[in-house]
Design a protein around this motif. Structure first.
Motif, PDB file in Angstrom:
ATOM      1  N   GLU A 156     -10.165  -3.116 -12.207  1.00  0.00           N
ATOM      2  CA  GLU A 156     -11.446  -3.225 -12.902  1.00  0.00           C
ATOM      3  C   GLU A 156     -12.376  -2.093 -12.464  1.00  0.00           C
ATOM      4  O   GLU A 156     -13.072  -1.489 -13.297  1.00  0.00           O
ATOM      5  CB  GLU A 156     -12.084  -4.581 -12.604  1.00  0.00           C
ATOM      6  N   GLU A 157     -12.393  -1.807 -11.167  1.00  0.00           N
ATOM      7  CA  GLU A 157     -13.220  -0.706 -10.659  1.00  0.00           C
ATOM      8  C   GLU A 157     -12.688   0.642 -11.131  1.00  0.00           C
ATOM      9  O   GLU A 157     -13.471   1.554 -11.447  1.00  0.00           O
ATOM     10  CB  GLU A 157     -13.261  -0.750  -9.133  1.00  0.00           C
ATOM     11  N   GLN A 158     -11.361   0.766 -11.161  1.00  0.00           N
ATOM     12  CA  GLN A 158     -10.767   2.017 -11.639  1.00  0.00           C
ATOM     13  C   GLN A 158     -11.183   2.305 -13.078  1.00  0.00           C
ATOM     14  O   GLN A 158     -11.577   3.430 -13.411  1.00  0.00           O
ATOM     15  CB  GLN A 158      -9.237   1.933 -11.555  1.00  0.00           C
ATOM     16  N   LEU A 159     -11.080   1.285 -13.923  1.00  0.00           N
ATOM     17  CA  LEU A 159     -11.435   1.460 -15.330  1.00  0.00           C
ATOM     18  C   LEU A 159     -12.936   1.707 -15.500  1.00  0.00           C
ATOM     19  O   LEU A 159     -13.346   2.507 -16.348  1.00  0.00           O
ATOM     20  CB  LEU A 159     -11.013   0.224 -16.127  1.00  0.00           C
ATOM     21  N   ALA A 160     -13.751   1.022 -14.669  1.00  0.00           N
ATOM     22  CA  ALA A 160     -15.193   1.238 -14.747  1.00  0.00           C
ATOM     23  C   ALA A 160     -15.557   2.666 -14.368  1.00  0.00           C
ATOM     24  O   ALA A 160     -16.536   3.226 -14.876  1.00  0.00           O
ATOM     25  CB  ALA A 160     -15.916   0.249 -13.837  1.00  0.00           C
ATOM     26  N   ASN A 161     -14.761   3.255 -13.491  1.00  0.00           N
ATOM     27  CA  ASN A 161     -14.987   4.645 -13.060  1.00  0.00           C
ATOM     28  C   ASN A 161     -14.172   5.647 -13.869  1.00  0.00           C
ATOM     29  O   ASN A 161     -14.052   6.811 -13.495  1.00  0.00           O
ATOM     30  CB  ASN A 161     -14.646   4.789 -11.571  1.00  0.00           C
ATOM     31  N   ARG A 162     -13.580   5.133 -14.974  1.00  0.00           N
ATOM     32  CA  ARG A 162     -12.789   5.962 -15.879  1.00  0.00           C
ATOM     33  C   ARG A 162     -11.607   6.621 -15.172  1.00  0.00           C
ATOM     34  O   ARG A 162     -11.280   7.790 -15.394  1.00  0.00           O
ATOM     35  CB  ARG A 162     -13.672   7.033 -16.534  1.00  0.00           C
ATOM     36  N   GLN A 163     -10.963   5.823 -14.323  1.00  0.00           N
ATOM     37  CA  GLN A 163      -9.751   6.262 -13.643  1.00  0.00           C
ATOM     38  C   GLN A 163      -8.596   5.376 -14.058  1.00  0.00           C
ATOM     39  O   GLN A 163      -8.785   4.259 -14.557  1.00  0.00           O
ATOM     40  CB  GLN A 163      -9.948   6.221 -12.119  1.00  0.00           C
ATOM     41  N   ASP A 164      -7.389   5.890 -13.873  1.00  0.00           N
ATOM     42  CA  ASP A 164      -6.205   5.146 -14.303  1.00  0.00           C
ATOM     43  C   ASP A 164      -5.971   3.916 -13.422  1.00  0.00           C
ATOM     44  O   ASP A 164      -6.098   3.991 -12.197  1.00  0.00           O
ATOM     45  CB  ASP A 164      -4.969   6.043 -14.240  1.00  0.00           C
ATOM     46  N   PRO A 165      -5.611   2.778 -14.040  1.00  0.00           N
ATOM     47  CA  PRO A 165      -5.235   1.600 -13.256  1.00  0.00           C
ATOM     48  C   PRO A 165      -3.896   1.839 -12.557  1.00  0.00           C
ATOM     49  O   PRO A 165      -3.153   2.759 -12.904  1.00  0.00           O
ATOM     50  CB  PRO A 165      -5.132   0.488 -14.308  1.00  0.00           C
ATOM     51  N   VAL A 166      -3.612   0.992 -11.568  1.00  0.00           N
ATOM     52  CA  VAL A 166      -2.359   1.126 -10.822  1.00  0.00           C
ATOM     53  C   VAL A 166      -1.497  -0.110 -11.050  1.00  0.00           C
ATOM     54  O   VAL A 166      -1.993  -1.181 -11.393  1.00  0.00           O
ATOM     55  CB  VAL A 166      -2.613   1.311  -9.311  1.00  0.00           C
ATOM     56  N   SER A 167      -0.214   0.045 -10.834  1.00  0.00           N
ATOM     57  CA  SER A 167       0.705  -1.088 -10.922  1.00  0.00           C
ATOM     58  C   SER A 167       0.597  -1.932  -9.655  1.00  0.00           C
ATOM     59  O   SER A 167      -0.037  -1.537  -8.676  1.00  0.00           O
ATOM     60  CB  SER A 167       2.142  -0.581 -11.073  1.00  0.00           C
ATOM     61  N   TRP A 168       1.255  -3.108  -9.677  1.00  0.00           N
ATOM     62  CA  TRP A 168       1.249  -3.955  -8.484  1.00  0.00           C
ATOM     63  C   TRP A 168       1.875  -3.226  -7.303  1.00  0.00           C
ATOM     64  O   TRP A 168       1.322  -3.227  -6.202  1.00  0.00           O
ATOM     65  CB  TRP A 168       1.993  -5.254  -8.761  1.00  0.00           C
ATOM     66  N   ALA A 169       3.026  -2.600  -7.528  1.00  0.00           N
ATOM     67  CA  ALA A 169       3.682  -1.853  -6.449  1.00  0.00           C
ATOM     68  C   ALA A 169       2.800  -0.700  -5.976  1.00  0.00           C
ATOM     69  O   ALA A 169       2.739  -0.395  -4.779  1.00  0.00           O
ATOM     70  CB  ALA A 169       5.037  -1.332  -6.914  1.00  0.00           C
ATOM     71  N   GLY A 170       2.120  -0.055  -6.923  1.00  0.00           N
ATOM     72  CA  GLY A 170       1.225   1.037  -6.560  1.00  0.00           C
ATOM     73  C   GLY A 170       0.045   0.555  -5.738  1.00  0.00           C
ATOM     74  O   GLY A 170      -0.394   1.225  -4.802  1.00  0.00           O
ATOM     75  N   TYR A 171      -0.459  -0.659  -6.071  1.00  0.00           N
ATOM     76  CA  TYR A 171      -1.598  -1.194  -5.323  1.00  0.00           C
ATOM     77  C   TYR A 171      -1.220  -1.486  -3.872  1.00  0.00           C
ATOM     78  O   TYR A 171      -2.053  -1.361  -2.972  1.00  0.00           O
ATOM     79  CB  TYR A 171      -2.120  -2.458  -5.996  1.00  0.00           C
ATOM     80  N   LEU A 172       0.041  -1.866  -3.642  1.00  0.00           N
ATOM     81  CA  LEU A 172       0.486  -2.159  -2.273  1.00  0.00           C
ATOM     82  C   LEU A 172       0.469  -0.926  -1.385  1.00  0.00           C
ATOM     83  O   LEU A 172       0.559  -1.049  -0.153  1.00  0.00           O
ATOM     84  CB  LEU A 172       1.890  -2.764  -2.284  1.00  0.00           C
ATOM     85  N   THR A 173       0.360   0.237  -1.951  1.00  0.00           N
ATOM     86  CA  THR A 173       0.268   1.465  -1.155  1.00  0.00           C
ATOM     87  C   THR A 173      -1.170   1.980  -1.055  1.00  0.00           C
ATOM     88  O   THR A 173      -1.410   3.004  -0.417  1.00  0.00           O
ATOM     89  CB  THR A 173       1.151   2.573  -1.766  1.00  0.00           C
ATOM     90  N   GLU A 174      -2.100   1.262  -1.684  1.00  0.00           N
ATOM     91  CA  GLU A 174      -3.490   1.700  -1.695  1.00  0.00           C
ATOM     92  C   GLU A 174      -4.201   1.322  -0.387  1.00  0.00           C
ATOM     93  O   GLU A 174      -3.970   0.231   0.147  1.00  0.00           O
ATOM     94  CB  GLU A 174      -4.248   1.069  -2.863  1.00  0.00           C
ATOM     95  N   PRO A 175      -5.071   2.183   0.135  1.00  0.00           N
ATOM     96  CA  PRO A 175      -5.870   1.843   1.318  1.00  0.00           C
ATOM     97  C   PRO A 175      -6.704   0.578   1.116  1.00  0.00           C
ATOM     98  O   PRO A 175      -6.941  -0.166   2.069  1.00  0.00           O
ATOM     99  CB  PRO A 175      -6.763   3.076   1.511  1.00  0.00           C
ATOM    100  N   ASP A 176      -7.158   0.315  -0.114  1.00  0.00           N
ATOM    101  CA  ASP A 176      -7.971  -0.867  -0.396  1.00  0.00           C
ATOM    102  C   ASP A 176      -7.228  -2.140  -0.012  1.00  0.00           C
ATOM    103  O   ASP A 176      -7.804  -3.048   0.593  1.00  0.00           O
ATOM    104  CB  ASP A 176      -8.342  -0.904  -1.881  1.00  0.00           C
TER     105      ASP A 176
END
Length: 224
Positions: A156-176
């Motif tokens: 939701e934050e990615q889209l609000a900032n006009r950035q590409d969303p990530v997949s579930w597997a991709g999110y598991l590698t995110e610092p967030d």
């Protein structure tokens, strides 16, 4: 009813406190969320919209999974690990899974033992490890819920900032994700270590989590 409440007062009290605190978290979280919405020039959301949001779900689940991780590790860890002088530890000479006689299973089960304590093979193994297994399952499910809700909130934050969303597997590698996860893990592990060590020297009269007030500091596996 009075007898039921008295005999189950510990679970009922903490269950009620859980509900009250969860409701309080929901209202406080909505207020904080709407403050940020207004700051960013966005429309505030209703209470129902907030409690069904990914943001609220991620906040709740990340705390649940750290709590269940704490219990899961502690339950299995205390089979083999001891702390001299702590009531949170087994006695020093009882390290390990202990004998059937000590655990009152199989041929040594008593008339008042649970039915599965009389069993053998897989049924006995499951029952003998049921507490740790269920805590591990609850940890896994709450961790999964956190990762899914966290991914939705992150996107939701990615889209609000006009950035590409990530997949579930991709999110598991995110610092967030790991920031949310590790900040809870470290606090739970610190709390367990603190309780195990502080209970060596400090007392709480009448508590099952403390040694009797007059017990020696070196007394291990003794509860009040």
């Amino acid at each position: 009813m009075r007898r039921f409440v008295r005999e189950n007062s510990l679970g009922l009290t903490f269950g009620l406190l859980f509900v009250l605190v969860l409701v309080g978290e929901a209202f406080a979280g909505q207020a904080d969320f709407n403050q940020r919405q207004l700051t960013e020039g966005l429309v505030p959301v209703s209470f129902w919209r907030y409690v069904t949001s990914a943001s609220f779900g991620a906040d709740v689940a990340e705390n649940w999974q750290s709590e269940y991780l704490q219990f899961f590790l502690y339950i299995f860890g205390t089979v083999w690990l001891v702390q001299k002088g702590s009531p949170e530890s087994k006695q020093l000479d009882r390290v390990g899974r202990e004998s059937d006689r000590e655990q009152r299973v199989g041929a040594y089960a008593g008339a008042d033992s649970p039915a599965w304590a009389h069993a053998r093979g897989l049924r006995l193994w499951l029952f003998a490890n049921s507490l740790g297994l269920v805590m591990g399952l609850l940890f896994g499910l709450s961790w999964l819920a956190q990762s899914i809700a966290g991914m939705a909130a992150f996107n939701e934050e990615q889209l609000a900032n006009r950035q590409d969303p990530v997949s579930w597997a991709g999110y598991l590698t995110e610092p967030d994700f790991w920031n949310r996860t590790l900040q809870n893990w470290q606090s739970e592990l610190l709390a367990v270590a603190s309780m195990a060590v502080l209970a060596i020297y400090l007392r709480q009269r009448g508590s099952s989590q403390s040694k009797p007030v007059g017990s020696a500091h070196t007394a291990t596996g003794v509860e009040g």
